[in-house]
Design a protein around this motif. Structure first.
Motif, mmCIF file in Angstrom:
data_model
loop_
_atom_site.group_PDB
_atom_site.id
_atom_site.type_symbol
_atom_site.label_atom_id
_atom_site.label_comp_id
_atom_site.label_asym_id
_atom_site.label_seq_id
_atom_site.Cartn_x
_atom_site.Cartn_y
_atom_site.Cartn_z
ATOM 1 N N VAL A 5 0.966 -1.760 -0.105
ATOM 2 C CA VAL A 5 0.099 0.287 -0.064
ATOM 3 C C VAL A 5 0.910 1.308 -0.096
ATOM 4 N N ILE A 6 0.805 2.277 -0.367
ATOM 5 C CA ILE A 6 1.401 3.553 -0.724
ATOM 6 C C ILE A 6 0.249 4.292 0.141
ATOM 7 N N LEU A 7 1.467 4.748 0.798
ATOM 8 C CA LEU A 7 0.357 5.793 1.481
ATOM 9 C C LEU A 7 0.866 7.720 0.833
ATOM 10 N N LEU A 8 -0.447 8.190 0.557
ATOM 11 C CA LEU A 8 -0.290 9.557 0.177
ATOM 12 C C LEU A 8 -0.895 10.416 1.524
ATOM 13 N N PHE A 9 -0.094 10.024 2.222
ATOM 14 C CA PHE A 9 -1.178 10.508 3.532
ATOM 15 C C PHE A 9 -0.302 10.619 4.906
ATOM 16 N N GLY A 10 -1.114 11.237 5.400
ATOM 17 C CA GLY A 10 -0.033 11.019 6.964
ATOM 18 C C GLY A 10 1.044 12.037 7.548
ATOM 19 N N ASP A 11 1.905 11.650 9.150
ATOM 20 C CA ASP A 11 2.324 12.251 9.517
ATOM 21 C C ASP A 11 3.085 11.307 10.863
ATOM 22 N N ILE A 12 4.441 11.764 11.147
ATOM 23 C CA ILE A 12 5.251 10.924 12.094
ATOM 24 C C ILE A 12 4.284 10.430 12.900
ATOM 25 N N ASN A 13 3.211 10.924 13.792
ATOM 26 C CA ASN A 13 2.610 10.524 14.644
ATOM 27 C C ASN A 13 1.294 9.342 14.072
ATOM 28 N N ILE A 14 1.281 9.267 13.110
ATOM 29 C CA ILE A 14 0.225 7.984 13.255
ATOM 30 C C ILE A 14 0.824 7.147 11.826
ATOM 31 N N LEU A 15 1.954 7.388 11.645
ATOM 32 C CA LEU A 15 2.748 6.384 11.221
ATOM 33 C C LEU A 15 2.867 4.521 12.420
ATOM 34 N N PRO A 16 2.930 4.931 13.428
ATOM 35 C CA PRO A 16 3.206 3.723 13.806
ATOM 36 C C PRO A 16 1.903 2.790 14.391
ATOM 37 N N GLU A 17 0.947 3.725 14.178
ATOM 38 C CA GLU A 17 -0.121 3.072 14.378
ATOM 39 C C GLU A 17 -0.761 2.504 12.841
ATOM 40 N N LEU A 18 -0.348 3.171 11.371
ATOM 41 C CA LEU A 18 -0.321 2.383 10.495
ATOM 42 C C LEU A 18 0.013 1.586 10.010
ATOM 43 N N LEU A 19 1.526 1.744 10.084
ATOM 44 C CA LEU A 19 2.305 0.603 10.248
ATOM 45 C C LEU A 19 2.349 -0.792 10.973
ATOM 46 N N ALA A 20 1.497 -0.755 12.484
ATOM 47 C CA ALA A 20 1.303 -2.109 13.101
ATOM 48 C C ALA A 20 0.187 -2.913 12.280
ATOM 49 N N GLN A 21 -0.297 -1.950 11.326
ATOM 50 C CA GLN A 21 -2.149 -2.331 10.823
ATOM 51 C C GLN A 21 -1.748 -2.825 9.618
ATOM 52 N N ALA A 22 -0.478 -2.622 8.960
ATOM 53 C CA ALA A 22 -0.143 -2.432 7.866
ATOM 54 C C ALA A 22 0.406 -4.557 8.028
ATOM 55 N N ARG A 23 1.232 -4.382 8.782
ATOM 56 C CA ARG A 23 1.647 -5.957 9.304
ATOM 57 C C ARG A 23 0.463 -6.602 9.895
ATOM 58 N N GLU A 24 -0.349 -6.326 10.200
ATOM 59 C CA GLU A 24 -1.144 -7.281 10.680
ATOM 60 C C GLU A 24 -2.151 -7.656 9.866
#
Length: 188
Positions: free
Chosen positions: A37-56
């Motif tokens: 998935v290519i992220l075309l949004f976000g910042d370092i505050n939500i990136l850890p959560e997005l990465l964790a969801q992607a790993r799941e």
């Protein structure tokens, strides 16, 4: 790794989901069979959560560096992203691509093509720097330009932008693109 091997890491068809917001990101994780998935949004505050969801969901996250807020566009910022688990970056800047390669990430160099001079400029940008793939914008480029850039660079050529229908994607692939990124859910 071969050109097809790189593309298979990114997608299992012809489309890589490129969500522009959190709701579309969740949709891509849950409904797309694509491994990335290519992220075309976000910042370092939500990136850890997005990465964790992607790993799941066993998905690889590619970050568009120009669109991620809060991370320095320097060596420390790139190393930070690599340590967080970002698999690949998309950038228009060769110096950031080099840093990302050194940090062990895949690199997709994004090139905007508006005229013939942009082809020459893009080829010159890639001297001394070998990304893993080249993404051309818009994806509705003529086959002759795709062939020319593939021959000049030896890279897998992807496309992005202006993909609105399945037919748009089919034409882009027939013209020589190995895959396209798309922001519209119905294309994933």
């Amino acid at each position: 790794m071969t050109q097809h091997g790189i593309v298979k890491l990114l997608c299992n068809g012809n489309v890589i989901p490129a969500p522009r917001n959190y709701e579309d990101f969740k949709y891509a994780l849950e409904h797309s069979a694509c491994p990335s998935v290519i992220l075309l949004f976000g910042d370092i505050n939500i990136l850890p959560e997005l990465l964790a969801q992607a790993r799941e969901h066993k998905k690889r996250v590619l970050v568009h560096l120009d669109l991620l807020g809060g991370v320095g566009k320097d060596k420390a910022g790139i190393v930070f992203l690599a340590r967080m688990g970002v698999a690949a970056v998309i950038t228009t800047k060769p110096q950031l691509g080099k840093l990302a390669r050194d940090a062990g990430m895949l690199v997709i160099h994004r090139l905007f093509l508006m005229d013939s001079e942009a082809i020459k400029t893009g080829a010159n940008l890639l001297k001394g720097y070998k990304p893993d793939a080249l993404e051309l914008l818009p994806a509705s480029i003529p086959a002759s330009v795709i062939t020319e850039l593939a021959n000049m660079t030896g890279l897998p050529i992807l496309g992005g932008g202006l993909m609105h229908t399945q037919e748009d994607i089919a034409v882009a692939v027939r013209n020589g693109l190995m895959a396209v990124s798309a922001s519209k859910r119905e294309l994933w």
